[in-house]
Design a protein around this motif. Structure first.
Motif, PDB file in Angstrom:
ATOM      1  N   UNK A 128      65.162   2.269 -20.362  1.00 35.40           N
ATOM      2  CA  UNK A 128      64.554   0.950 -20.163  1.00 35.40           C
ATOM      3  C   UNK A 128      63.554   0.946 -19.007  1.00 35.40           C
ATOM      4  N   UNK A 129      63.230   2.133 -18.481  1.00 35.17           N
ATOM      5  CA  UNK A 129      62.196   2.239 -17.459  1.00 35.17           C
ATOM      6  C   UNK A 129      62.627   1.994 -16.022  1.00 35.17           C
ATOM      7  N   UNK A 130      63.918   2.014 -15.761  1.00 38.57           N
ATOM      8  CA  UNK A 130      64.411   1.800 -14.399  1.00 38.57           C
ATOM      9  C   UNK A 130      64.430   3.130 -13.634  1.00 38.57           C
ATOM     10  N   UNK A 131      64.136   3.113 -12.325  1.00 34.44           N
ATOM     11  CA  UNK A 131      64.115   4.360 -11.543  1.00 34.44           C
ATOM     12  C   UNK A 131      65.463   5.077 -11.585  1.00 34.44           C
ATOM     13  N   UNK A 132      65.399   6.390 -11.759  1.00 27.95           N
ATOM     14  CA  UNK A 132      66.595   7.203 -11.925  1.00 27.95           C
ATOM     15  C   UNK A 132      66.435   8.515 -11.177  1.00 27.95           C
ATOM     16  N   UNK A 133      67.465   8.888 -10.428  1.00 29.59           N
ATOM     17  CA  UNK A 133      67.528  10.214  -9.825  1.00 29.59           C
ATOM     18  C   UNK A 133      68.492  11.026 -10.663  1.00 29.59           C
ATOM     19  N   UNK A 134      67.961  12.036 -11.314  1.00 29.25           N
ATOM     20  CA  UNK A 134      68.787  12.929 -12.133  1.00 29.25           C
ATOM     21  C   UNK A 134      69.191  14.104 -11.254  1.00 29.25           C
ATOM     22  N   UNK A 135      70.493  14.320 -11.164  1.00 32.33           N
ATOM     23  CA  UNK A 135      71.033  15.360 -10.305  1.00 32.33           C
ATOM     24  C   UNK A 135      71.896  16.281 -11.158  1.00 32.33           C
ATOM     25  N   UNK A 136      71.577  17.557 -11.140  1.00 34.51           N
ATOM     26  CA  UNK A 136      72.406  18.540 -11.840  1.00 34.51           C
ATOM     27  C   UNK A 136      73.158  19.336 -10.783  1.00 34.51           C
ATOM     28  N   UNK A 137      74.473  19.403 -10.920  1.00 37.06           N
ATOM     29  CA  UNK A 137      75.323  20.135  -9.978  1.00 37.06           C
ATOM     30  C   UNK A 137      75.880  21.369 -10.670  1.00 37.06           C
ATOM     31  N   UNK A 138      75.805  22.488  -9.956  1.00 33.31           N
ATOM     32  CA  UNK A 138      76.394  23.718 -10.485  1.00 33.31           C
ATOM     33  C   UNK A 138      76.797  24.628  -9.338  1.00 33.31           C
ATOM     34  N   UNK A 139      77.760  25.483  -9.593  1.00 27.87           N
ATOM     35  CA  UNK A 139      78.197  26.419  -8.571  1.00 27.87           C
ATOM     36  C   UNK A 139      79.069  25.758  -7.521  1.00 27.87           C
ATOM     37  N   UNK A 145      69.517   7.794   1.706  1.00 26.86           N
ATOM     38  CA  UNK A 145      69.790   6.891   2.817  1.00 26.86           C
ATOM     39  C   UNK A 145      68.679   5.844   2.940  1.00 26.86           C
ATOM     40  N   UNK A 146      68.961   4.790   3.673  1.00 27.26           N
ATOM     41  CA  UNK A 146      67.997   3.704   3.835  1.00 27.26           C
ATOM     42  C   UNK A 146      66.674   4.259   4.355  1.00 27.26           C
ATOM     43  N   UNK A 147      65.588   3.870   3.712  1.00 26.61           N
ATOM     44  CA  UNK A 147      64.258   4.340   4.080  1.00 26.61           C
ATOM     45  C   UNK A 147      63.836   5.601   3.342  1.00 26.61           C
ATOM     46  N   UNK A 148      64.765   6.244   2.660  1.00 28.45           N
ATOM     47  CA  UNK A 148      64.445   7.464   1.895  1.00 28.45           C
ATOM     48  C   UNK A 148      63.944   7.073   0.504  1.00 28.45           C
ATOM     49  N   UNK A 149      63.251   7.987  -0.167  1.00 28.06           N
ATOM     50  CA  UNK A 149      62.617   7.635  -1.444  1.00 28.06           C
ATOM     51  C   UNK A 149      63.561   7.203  -2.560  1.00 28.06           C
ATOM     52  N   UNK A 150      64.809   7.650  -2.535  1.00 30.47           N
ATOM     53  CA  UNK A 150      65.724   7.333  -3.636  1.00 30.47           C
ATOM     54  C   UNK A 150      66.851   6.385  -3.230  1.00 30.47           C
ATOM     55  N   UNK A 151      66.667   5.646  -2.134  1.00 27.74           N
ATOM     56  CA  UNK A 151      67.697   4.705  -1.659  1.00 27.74           C
ATOM     57  C   UNK A 151      67.977   3.639  -2.710  1.00 27.74           C
ATOM     58  N   UNK A 186      82.769  14.035   2.507  1.00 27.41           N
ATOM     59  CA  UNK A 186      81.494  13.373   2.793  1.00 27.41           C
ATOM     60  C   UNK A 186      81.080  12.385   1.702  1.00 27.41           C
ATOM     61  N   UNK A 187      81.344  12.700   0.445  1.00 30.21           N
ATOM     62  CA  UNK A 187      80.843  11.885  -0.667  1.00 30.21           C
ATOM     63  C   UNK A 187      81.166  10.397  -0.568  1.00 30.21           C
ATOM     64  N   UNK A 188      82.369   9.987  -0.159  1.00 32.03           N
ATOM     65  CA  UNK A 188      82.633   8.539  -0.079  1.00 32.03           C
ATOM     66  C   UNK A 188      81.680   7.786   0.851  1.00 32.03           C
ATOM     67  N   UNK A 189      81.128   8.460   1.849  1.00 31.71           N
ATOM     68  CA  UNK A 189      80.205   7.788   2.775  1.00 31.71           C
ATOM     69  C   UNK A 189      78.877   7.432   2.107  1.00 31.71           C
ATOM     70  N   UNK A 190      78.611   8.000   0.950  1.00 36.46           N
ATOM     71  CA  UNK A 190      77.349   7.741   0.247  1.00 36.46           C
ATOM     72  C   UNK A 190      77.366   6.436  -0.537  1.00 36.46           C
ATOM     73  N   UNK A 191      78.527   5.870  -0.780  1.00 37.79           N
ATOM     74  CA  UNK A 191      78.665   4.724  -1.669  1.00 37.79           C
ATOM     75  C   UNK A 191      77.681   3.602  -1.406  1.00 37.79           C
ATOM     76  N   UNK A 192      77.436   3.177  -0.185  1.00 38.50           N
ATOM     77  CA  UNK A 192      76.482   2.067  -0.006  1.00 38.50           C
ATOM     78  C   UNK A 192      75.015   2.487  -0.141  1.00 38.50           C
ATOM     79  N   UNK A 193      74.748   3.763  -0.326  1.00 30.35           N
ATOM     80  CA  UNK A 193      73.368   4.267  -0.339  1.00 30.35           C
ATOM     81  C   UNK A 193      72.774   4.400  -1.733  1.00 30.35           C
ATOM     82  N   UNK A 194      73.593   4.294  -2.765  1.00 29.91           N
ATOM     83  CA  UNK A 194      73.077   4.404  -4.130  1.00 29.91           C
ATOM     84  C   UNK A 194      73.362   3.118  -4.890  1.00 29.91           C
TER      85      UNK A 194
END
Length: 120
Positions: free
Chosen positions: A12-23, A38-44, A65-73
């Motif tokens: 539907x044309x909404x901004x998306x960060x596609x992340x592939x995790x491996x290893x 994070x706030x002010x970064x391109x993908x906030x 660390x991952x739980x600290x990201x919750x308010x950033x996405x």
């Protein structure tokens, strides 16, 4: 590098960060994701589609660390086909408290549909 990033849009044309995790995902890798959203970064506050490849493992530091990201996405759709990796992610979510804007899916199409249906 265990994380590969691509800026895209949802169907539907909404901004998306596609992340592939491996290893092996380390704390440094997790912090790299944090720097992108994070706030002010391109993908906030963007929608994130995370594709977790079979055999992906997360270090203890990354898991903490991952739980600290919750308010950033805005929201994260995690696509996991491996039952072992799915169990590990479910365990992380249970131990840290499930984020309402993070859901697991078995297909990319399901994840994208969920992300497109959200108002962020």
């Amino acid at each position: 590098m265990p994380f590969f990033y691509e800026e895209a849009t949802t169907p539907q044309g909404k901004p998306l960060l596609r992340l592939t995790a491996q290893g092996e995902v380390t704390l440094a890798d997790a912090e790299g994701l944090g720097a992108r959203i994070e706030e002010g970064a391109p993908n906030h506050r963007w929608r994130i589609l995370s594709i977790v490849e079979k055999g992906t493992e997360y270090s203890a530091g990354a898991r903490k660390y991952f739980p600290s990201l919750q308010p950033k996405y805005g929201a994260i759709a995690v696509v996991v086909t491996s039952p072992i990796v799915r169990a590990a992610i479910n365990m992380m979510m249970r131990l840290t408290g499930q984020a309402p804007n993070l859901h697991l899916f078995t297909t990319e199409a399901e994840g994208l549909a969920w992300l497109d249906g959200l108002e962020i």
